[in-house]
Design a protein around this motif. Sequence first.
Motif, PDB file in Angstrom:
ATOM      1  N   THR A 109      60.316 -64.279   8.977  1.00  0.00           N
ATOM      2  CA  THR A 109      59.135 -65.147   9.044  1.00  0.00           C
ATOM      3  C   THR A 109      57.855 -64.337   8.874  1.00  0.00           C
ATOM      4  N   LEU A 110      57.886 -63.066   9.197  1.00  0.00           N
ATOM      5  CA  LEU A 110      56.704 -62.215   9.084  1.00  0.00           C
ATOM      6  C   LEU A 110      56.563 -61.610   7.701  1.00  0.00           C
ATOM      7  N   TYR A 111      57.669 -61.104   7.132  1.00  0.00           N
ATOM      8  CA  TYR A 111      57.595 -60.203   5.989  1.00  0.00           C
ATOM      9  C   TYR A 111      58.306 -60.690   4.732  1.00  0.00           C
ATOM     10  N   GLY A 112      58.838 -61.908   4.771  1.00  0.00           N
ATOM     11  CA  GLY A 112      59.507 -62.432   3.600  1.00  0.00           C
ATOM     12  C   GLY A 112      61.010 -62.293   3.697  1.00  0.00           C
ATOM     13  N   LYS A 169      42.836 -58.841  14.196  1.00  0.00           N
ATOM     14  CA  LYS A 169      41.727 -59.567  14.819  1.00  0.00           C
ATOM     15  C   LYS A 169      40.454 -59.465  13.986  1.00  0.00           C
ATOM     16  N   GLN A 170      40.325 -58.365  13.249  1.00  0.00           N
ATOM     17  CA  GLN A 170      39.138 -58.170  12.421  1.00  0.00           C
ATOM     18  C   GLN A 170      39.116 -59.131  11.228  1.00  0.00           C
ATOM     19  N   ILE A 171      40.270 -59.371  10.618  1.00  0.00           N
ATOM     20  CA  ILE A 171      40.294 -60.183   9.394  1.00  0.00           C
ATOM     21  C   ILE A 171      40.903 -61.565   9.607  1.00  0.00           C
ATOM     22  N   GLY A 172      41.519 -61.807  10.768  1.00  0.00           N
ATOM     23  CA  GLY A 172      42.095 -63.106  11.075  1.00  0.00           C
ATOM     24  C   GLY A 172      43.565 -63.196  10.713  1.00  0.00           C
ATOM     25  N   ASP A 173      44.292 -64.003  11.469  1.00  0.00           N
ATOM     26  CA  ASP A 173      45.742 -64.120  11.282  1.00  0.00           C
ATOM     27  C   ASP A 173      46.126 -64.574   9.877  1.00  0.00           C
ATOM     28  N   GLU A 174      45.405 -65.571   9.359  1.00  0.00           N
ATOM     29  CA  GLU A 174      45.797 -66.125   8.061  1.00  0.00           C
ATOM     30  C   GLU A 174      45.708 -65.070   6.966  1.00  0.00           C
ATOM     31  N   VAL A 175      44.646 -64.289   6.986  1.00  0.00           N
ATOM     32  CA  VAL A 175      44.494 -63.238   5.981  1.00  0.00           C
ATOM     33  C   VAL A 175      45.482 -62.114   6.243  1.00  0.00           C
ATOM     34  N   PHE A 176      45.618 -61.688   7.493  1.00  0.00           N
ATOM     35  CA  PHE A 176      46.455 -60.532   7.834  1.00  0.00           C
ATOM     36  C   PHE A 176      47.907 -60.748   7.437  1.00  0.00           C
ATOM     37  N   PHE A 177      48.504 -61.830   7.896  1.00  0.00           N
ATOM     38  CA  PHE A 177      49.935 -62.002   7.683  1.00  0.00           C
ATOM     39  C   PHE A 177      50.279 -62.291   6.224  1.00  0.00           C
ATOM     40  N   VAL A 178      49.426 -63.024   5.534  1.00  0.00           N
ATOM     41  CA  VAL A 178      49.664 -63.254   4.108  1.00  0.00           C
ATOM     42  C   VAL A 178      49.520 -61.946   3.333  1.00  0.00           C
ATOM     43  N   ARG A 207      52.499 -59.479   3.871  1.00  0.00           N
ATOM     44  CA  ARG A 207      53.693 -60.001   3.183  1.00  0.00           C
ATOM     45  C   ARG A 207      53.569 -59.802   1.677  1.00  0.00           C
ATOM     46  N   ASP A 208      52.398 -60.101   1.135  1.00  0.00           N
ATOM     47  CA  ASP A 208      52.181 -59.925  -0.301  1.00  0.00           C
ATOM     48  C   ASP A 208      52.206 -58.454  -0.699  1.00  0.00           C
ATOM     49  N   PHE A 209      51.705 -57.593   0.174  1.00  0.00           N
ATOM     50  CA  PHE A 209      51.715 -56.154  -0.109  1.00  0.00           C
ATOM     51  C   PHE A 209      53.141 -55.642  -0.242  1.00  0.00           C
ATOM     52  N   LEU A 210      54.008 -56.052   0.667  1.00  0.00           N
ATOM     53  CA  LEU A 210      55.412 -55.661   0.580  1.00  0.00           C
ATOM     54  C   LEU A 210      56.035 -56.148  -0.729  1.00  0.00           C
ATOM     55  N   ARG A 241      41.644 -58.601   0.113  1.00  0.00           N
ATOM     56  CA  ARG A 241      41.870 -59.914   0.705  1.00  0.00           C
ATOM     57  C   ARG A 241      40.831 -60.260   1.782  1.00  0.00           C
ATOM     58  N   ALA A 242      40.140 -59.252   2.282  1.00  0.00           N
ATOM     59  CA  ALA A 242      39.212 -59.461   3.392  1.00  0.00           C
ATOM     60  C   ALA A 242      37.863 -59.960   2.900  1.00  0.00           C
ATOM     61  N   GLN A 243      37.150 -60.660   3.766  1.00  0.00           N
ATOM     62  CA  GLN A 243      35.838 -61.200   3.438  1.00  0.00           C
ATOM     63  C   GLN A 243      34.712 -60.230   3.764  1.00  0.00           C
ATOM     64  N   THR A 244      35.000 -59.175   4.523  1.00  0.00           N
ATOM     65  CA  THR A 244      33.982 -58.213   4.923  1.00  0.00           C
ATOM     66  C   THR A 244      34.404 -56.806   4.521  1.00  0.00           C
ATOM     67  N   ASP A 245      33.447 -55.907   4.479  1.00  0.00           N
ATOM     68  CA  ASP A 245      33.699 -54.514   4.118  1.00  0.00           C
ATOM     69  C   ASP A 245      34.428 -53.819   5.271  1.00  0.00           C
ATOM     70  N   LEU A 246      35.604 -53.283   4.983  1.00  0.00           N
ATOM     71  CA  LEU A 246      36.433 -52.639   6.008  1.00  0.00           C
ATOM     72  C   LEU A 246      36.358 -51.119   5.960  1.00  0.00           C
ATOM     73  N   THR A 247      35.452 -50.570   5.179  1.00  0.00           N
ATOM     74  CA  THR A 247      35.391 -49.110   5.024  1.00  0.00           C
ATOM     75  C   THR A 247      35.223 -48.407   6.355  1.00  0.00           C
ATOM     76  N   GLY A 248      34.260 -48.832   7.137  1.00  0.00           N
ATOM     77  CA  GLY A 248      34.011 -48.203   8.434  1.00  0.00           C
ATOM     78  C   GLY A 248      35.160 -48.421   9.398  1.00  0.00           C
ATOM     79  N   PHE A 249      35.738 -49.623   9.380  1.00  0.00           N
ATOM     80  CA  PHE A 249      36.872 -49.930  10.261  1.00  0.00           C
ATOM     81  C   PHE A 249      38.044 -48.999   9.972  1.00  0.00           C
ATOM     82  N   PHE A 250      38.430 -48.914   8.708  1.00  0.00           N
ATOM     83  CA  PHE A 250      39.575 -48.069   8.346  1.00  0.00           C
ATOM     84  C   PHE A 250      39.303 -46.602   8.665  1.00  0.00           C
ATOM     85  N   ASP A 251      38.126 -46.137   8.376  1.00  0.00           N
ATOM     86  CA  ASP A 251      37.807 -44.738   8.645  1.00  0.00           C
ATOM     87  C   ASP A 251      37.888 -44.442  10.141  1.00  0.00           C
ATOM     88  N   ALA A 252      37.349 -45.337  10.948  1.00  0.00           N
ATOM     89  CA  ALA A 252      37.343 -45.126  12.394  1.00  0.00           C
ATOM     90  C   ALA A 252      38.753 -45.118  12.976  1.00  0.00           C
TER      91      ALA A 252
END
Length: 468
Positions: free
Chosen positions: A270-273, A402-411, A414-417, A437-448
């Motif tokens: 159900t999570l990963y296809g 939590k940063q990008i939301g469940d709908e974006v995260f889980f889809v 799954r699509d990445f796999l 897929r994200a609506q905001t810039d994640l550069t700082g988040f990923f780096d941190a």
Amino acid sequence: MRLSGWICPAVAGACIVVCSVPASADPLADPFVGAPGLGDPYYPMDGNGGYDVGHYDVSIDYDPPSRWLAGSTRIEATAGQTLRTFNLDFAGPQVQMASVNDLPAAFVRNGEHELTVVPLLPLLPGLPFTVTVDYAGPAMDSEGAGWTIAPSGGAFVAGEPHSATTWYPLNDTPQDKATFALHATVPVEWEVMSNGMRTDDVLHGDKRIVSWAMTEPVAGYLTTVAIDRFSYLEQHRADGTPLLSAFAPNAEGNRETEQRLPEILDFAETLYGPYPFEVAGGIYVDADLEFSLETQTRPIYAPWTDLQTVVHEIAHQWWGDWVSVRHWSDICLNECFASYTADYLWPERMEGKNVDDEYRRTIQKYRDDPKFWNIPLENPGVGQIFTSVYYRGPLFLHALRKQIGDEVFFVAVRDFLAAHAYGNTSMPELRAFIQSRAQTDLTGFFDAWLNRTAPPPEEYLFPESLRS
């Protein structure tokens, strides 16, 4: 791989004379020599250049009382360049013969695990070829780093990132995945388990001959053989997928946990296809292993295995097995996701736990502990790949969710796999994919979270939906 004693902070032919390799065998100096290593940043001599393996056919004859291991491995490959010499990775028993395209070949062993082969005729780019290596000798007990002697007198193979070189020659890199077949001959009173589908199990006098086939590509360290006096558990998923699990004589206590395998597979799906392989199961050994390992379709489980461990190793069938790391510095792809699945998603969805609260408590406990943050998740460093990915990896993924939301995260995951099915990928590729897929810039988040060795700033540590 899951480590023992780990407590998640979040939720508890013809013979030929051996010859010397010419001095010009330096691949940088000679364009007709396959590279003896592929330059992995942590294990630069792993793997070999100049060819791509399509299939391994491994035959072994093992006598548990004497620990004598005789083998013959036939490799089907395609040359990527003109080759007058090339390497395999092998650290097992003494090599007796090598042949290329069924013609005798010269060979020499050198380095820690190199088997250099010189074919009688050069190999031409784009053309298929075969290599056969025969070997025999005492099987050395690697004690959890490959061929391992079990207390019962049997044996099994487990180890990450290396294990296969102790029992058959191969191109030992996750970047060269291939299909795999095993034919094992043992005394009649012993049983044999391996990856994939059991295709034959026959008695011939005082010998048992068992064959297994892995029809989807597999990385070398994810192949295994286990020889013991097993008892079995046969199950099926609702879709008919056959599940075969085995228990060494003193591992019967794990049977109740393994009976939940259909449920665990359904959950991960159900999570990963869709489950990416045609069979599943587990091999429960009774040796004093410090880890359990996601050997493809049939993980090796240590005696201390619990439900959380099984969920972790089954998640690896997607993260690590179906989709594999490009380099070992990308280990977070494997362990961060497997740990998050077992330590957060299963407790949340199957047991009703509030994992947001668990996340907050964990951050509060370890936020001011510099040791908790001193190994980065992306590119953790030589000798440190099995560290922070277990205890900080789940926190990173929960914060990302939590940063990008469940709908974006889980889809997205799954699509990445699916985009890298049966292949390889990297942490930078994951970052770029999630960002797309994200609506905001994640550069700082990923780096941190991935590159720094200090707690992330408040805005990344507690995305808005985690603020109480």
